[in-house]
Design an enzyme around this catalytic site. Structure first.
Site, PDB file in Angstrom:
ATOM      1  N   TYR A  71       1.666   2.001  -5.747  1.00  0.00           N
ATOM      2  CA  TYR A  71       0.946   2.666  -6.828  1.00  0.00           C
ATOM      3  C   TYR A  71       0.410   4.017  -6.394  1.00  0.00           C
ATOM      4  O   TYR A  71       0.497   4.376  -5.213  1.00  0.00           O
ATOM      5  CB  TYR A  71      -0.182   1.768  -7.351  1.00  0.00           C
ATOM      6  CG  TYR A  71      -1.412   1.687  -6.466  1.00  0.00           C
ATOM      7  CD1 TYR A  71      -1.368   1.069  -5.222  1.00  0.00           C
ATOM      8  CD2 TYR A  71      -2.619   2.247  -6.873  1.00  0.00           C
ATOM      9  CE1 TYR A  71      -2.493   1.002  -4.416  1.00  0.00           C
ATOM     10  CE2 TYR A  71      -3.753   2.183  -6.073  1.00  0.00           C
ATOM     11  CZ  TYR A  71      -3.681   1.563  -4.844  1.00  0.00           C
ATOM     12  OH  TYR A  71      -4.787   1.506  -4.048  1.00  0.00           O
TER      13      TYR A  71
ATOM     14  N   LYS B 271       1.156   3.070   0.010  1.00  0.00           N
ATOM     15  CA  LYS B 271       0.110   2.729  -0.968  1.00  0.00           C
ATOM     16  C   LYS B 271       0.590   1.503  -1.745  1.00  0.00           C
ATOM     17  O   LYS B 271       1.081   1.608  -2.874  1.00  0.00           O
ATOM     18  CB  LYS B 271      -0.193   3.927  -1.865  1.00  0.00           C
ATOM     19  CG  LYS B 271      -1.561   3.852  -2.507  1.00  0.00           C
ATOM     20  CD  LYS B 271      -2.008   5.215  -3.001  1.00  0.00           C
ATOM     21  CE  LYS B 271      -3.215   5.137  -3.902  1.00  0.00           C
ATOM     22  NZ  LYS B 271      -4.428   4.600  -3.281  1.00  0.00           N
TER      23      LYS B 271
ATOM     24  N   GLU C 248      -9.684   4.376   8.840  1.00  0.00           N
ATOM     25  CA  GLU C 248     -10.098   4.948   7.552  1.00  0.00           C
ATOM     26  C   GLU C 248     -11.117   4.013   6.918  1.00  0.00           C
ATOM     27  O   GLU C 248     -11.637   3.124   7.585  1.00  0.00           O
ATOM     28  CB  GLU C 248      -8.875   5.147   6.640  1.00  0.00           C
ATOM     29  CG  GLU C 248      -8.126   3.861   6.343  1.00  0.00           C
ATOM     30  CD  GLU C 248      -6.940   4.054   5.399  1.00  0.00           C
ATOM     31  OE1 GLU C 248      -6.902   5.050   4.664  1.00  0.00           O
ATOM     32  OE2 GLU C 248      -6.064   3.164   5.397  1.00  0.00           O
TER      33      GLU C 248
ATOM     34  N   LEU D  71      -3.802   5.616   5.119  1.00  0.00           N
ATOM     35  CA  LEU D  71      -3.167   6.250   3.973  1.00  0.00           C
ATOM     36  C   LEU D  71      -3.339   7.766   4.104  1.00  0.00           C
ATOM     37  O   LEU D  71      -4.447   8.235   4.366  1.00  0.00           O
ATOM     38  CB  LEU D  71      -3.834   5.778   2.673  1.00  0.00           C
ATOM     39  CG  LEU D  71      -3.102   6.272   1.423  1.00  0.00           C
ATOM     40  CD1 LEU D  71      -1.863   5.431   1.167  1.00  0.00           C
ATOM     41  CD2 LEU D  71      -4.006   6.252   0.206  1.00  0.00           C
TER      42      LEU D  71
HETATM   43  N1  PMP Z   1      -7.359   5.243   2.128  1.00  0.00           N
HETATM   44  C1  PMP Z   1      -7.299   4.190   1.284  1.00  0.00           C
HETATM   45  C2  PMP Z   1      -7.069   2.833   1.860  1.00  0.00           C
HETATM   46  C3  PMP Z   1      -7.452   4.391  -0.102  1.00  0.00           C
HETATM   47  O1  PMP Z   1      -7.381   3.338  -0.944  1.00  0.00           O
HETATM   48  C4  PMP Z   1      -7.706   5.688  -0.598  1.00  0.00           C
HETATM   49  C5  PMP Z   1      -7.960   5.919  -2.065  1.00  0.00           C
HETATM   50  N2  PMP Z   1      -6.792   5.874  -2.820  1.00  0.00           N
HETATM   51  C6  PMP Z   1      -7.744   6.761   0.309  1.00  0.00           C
HETATM   52  C7  PMP Z   1      -7.575   6.492   1.666  1.00  0.00           C
HETATM   53  C8  PMP Z   1      -7.990   8.179  -0.162  1.00  0.00           C
HETATM   54  O2  PMP Z   1      -6.819   8.741  -0.691  1.00  0.00           O
HETATM   55  P1  PMP Z   1      -6.864   9.861  -1.815  1.00  0.00           P
HETATM   56  O3  PMP Z   1      -7.704  10.980  -1.279  1.00  0.00           O
HETATM   57  O4  PMP Z   1      -5.456  10.253  -2.003  1.00  0.00           O
HETATM   58  O5  PMP Z   1      -7.474   9.233  -3.018  1.00  0.00           O
END
Ligand code: PMP
Length: 286
Positions: free
Chosen positions: A30, A144, A176, A200
Site C-alpha cells: 500500500y 510497504k 525507525e 521504510l
Molecule cells: N516507517 C513506517 C514503518 C511507516 O509506517 C511510515 C509511515 N507510512 C514511515 C516510516 C514514514 O513514511 P512516510 O514519510 O513516507 O509517510
C-alpha cells in the site's frame, strides 16, 4: 467516495470477497499519499515507492503512473476536504487458498481518502512521548506491506504505555518508528539511519534530508546507536500524515531538556515553507 477495481462508490457499498489474498495472507502492498489544497504531495515519489513495494512482492503493477494519477485525481475530487490523505492498496487478488501465487488472477485495487488534519499546535508545543522496544519485524521493512501485524503490536505497546510511538532498536541500532521514521540530534548534528532493508524509505525522511542539505544544517546519514538515541539532545519523528513532530519523552525520561528543541523548530518551519512553495506550484513536480 472510494475506488475499488474499476468503480467509484461510497465506502459503505464497497465489498471484497473473503478469499482476497489481502484478507487471507496479508498478501499486498500500500501507499499513503497526503493531499494539500487538493494537490497530491510528492505523488511521483509515492508511486515510485509503490512500484518498489510491488517489485518486492513480485506483483505486476496493475496501473501506469498516468493511470494512478488519474485515479488519485478523481478520488481527491470526489471527497470533501481540501486536505486529505489517500490510501492506495494493491493485493494479489482473489483465489482459492494456497500460498503459491495464483495464475491469471487480477490484483485487487482499492483507494480511499480521509480528511487530513495538521498535528494540533499544543502537541507540537509540548512534544510527544515514545517508548523504545526491540524491532521484531521481518527483514524486508523497506516493502510497504499491508501485513502490518508486528507494527500494530509495537504501536499498541506504545499506546498502552501512554506514549504515541515506539522507537525500534535492532542489534544495538535504531531502525525507525512503528509508523514513522526517527531522527536523532546529537551535538547539534542531525543524524539519520541509512536507508536499507530494515526501514521504510520515508518520503518525509527524504524531504527532511533535502531540507538539511539545502539549508546547510549539519547532518549525517549513518547507523545511529541505542546509546545515541538514549542520550539525544532531540528526537524527531516524521511521516506523511504527522509531518515532523518532536519526541520529548522517551521511556518516561525527558529527551534533552524535555522540550521541543531548536532543530525541530527550524526543520518544522522549513517543511511548512517547502510545502507552501510546492503547493503554489513553483517547485512542484506535479
Ligand atoms: N516507517 C513506517 C514503518 C511507516 O509506517 C511510515 C509511515 N507510512 C514511515 C516510516 C514514514 O513514511 P512516510 O514519510 O513516507 O509517510
Amino acid at each position: 467516495m472510494i475506488y475499488l477495481n474499476g468503480d467509484f462508490m461510497p465506502i459503505e457499498e464497497a465489498r471484497i470477497p473473503v478469499l482476497d489474498r489481502g484478507f487471507i495472507f496479508g498478501d499486498g502492498v500500500y501507499e499513503v499519499i497526503p493531499v494539500y489544497s487538493r494537490k497530491p504531495f510528492r505523488l511521483a515519489e509515492h508511486l515510485l515507492r509503490l512500484q518498489n513495494s510491488l517489485d518486492g512482492i513480485r506483483l505486476l503493477n496493475p496501473h501506469s503512473d498516468k493511470e494512478w494519477s488519474s485515479l488519485v485525481e478523481q478520488i481527491v475530487a470526489g471527497n470533501e476536504s481540501d486536505d486529505q490523505y489517500l490510501y492506495l492498496h494493491v493485493t494479489r487478488g482473489v483465489a482459492r487458498r494456497d500460498h503459491a501465487f495464483p495464475k491469471d488472477v487480477v490484483p485487487t485495487v482499492f483507494i480511499m481518502s480521509n480528511p487530513l488534519l495538521a498535528p494540533p499546535r499544543e502537541l507540537l508545543a509540548t512534544g510527544v512521548a515514545a517508548i523504545t522496544t526491540s524491532d521484531n519485524r521481518w527483514l524486508r521493512c523497506d516493502i510497504k506491506a499491508i501485513s502490518l501485524l508486528p507494527n500494530v503490536l509495537l504501536r499498541q505497546m506504545a499506546i498502552d504505555a501512554g506514549a504515541v510511538e515506539a522507537v525500534l532498536l535492532r542489534e544495538g541500532f535504531m531502525t525507525e518508528g512503528a509508523a514513522s521514521n526517527i531522527f536523532v540530534v546529537k551535538n547539534e548534528i542531525l543524524l539519520a539511519p541509512p536507508k536499507n532493508n530494515l526501514m521504510l524509505p520515508g518520503i518525509t525522511y527524504d524531504i527532511v534530508l533535502e531540507l538539511a542539505a539545502t539549508n546547510r544544517i549539519p547532518h549525517e546519514v549513518r547507523s545511529v546507536s541505542e546509546y545515541e538515541v538514549r542520550t539525544a539532545q532531540e528526537l524527531l519523528l516524521t511521516s506523511s500524515t504527522k509531518e515532523i513532530m518532536p519526541i520529548t519523552r522517551l521511556d518516561s525520561k525527558p529527551v534533552g531538556d524535555g522540550k521541543p528543541g531548536s532543530m525541530f523548530a527550524l526543520l518544522y518551519q522549513l517543511y511548512q515553507d517547502y510545502k507552501m512553495t510546492v503547493m503554489r506550484g513553483s517547485a512542484a513536480k506535479f
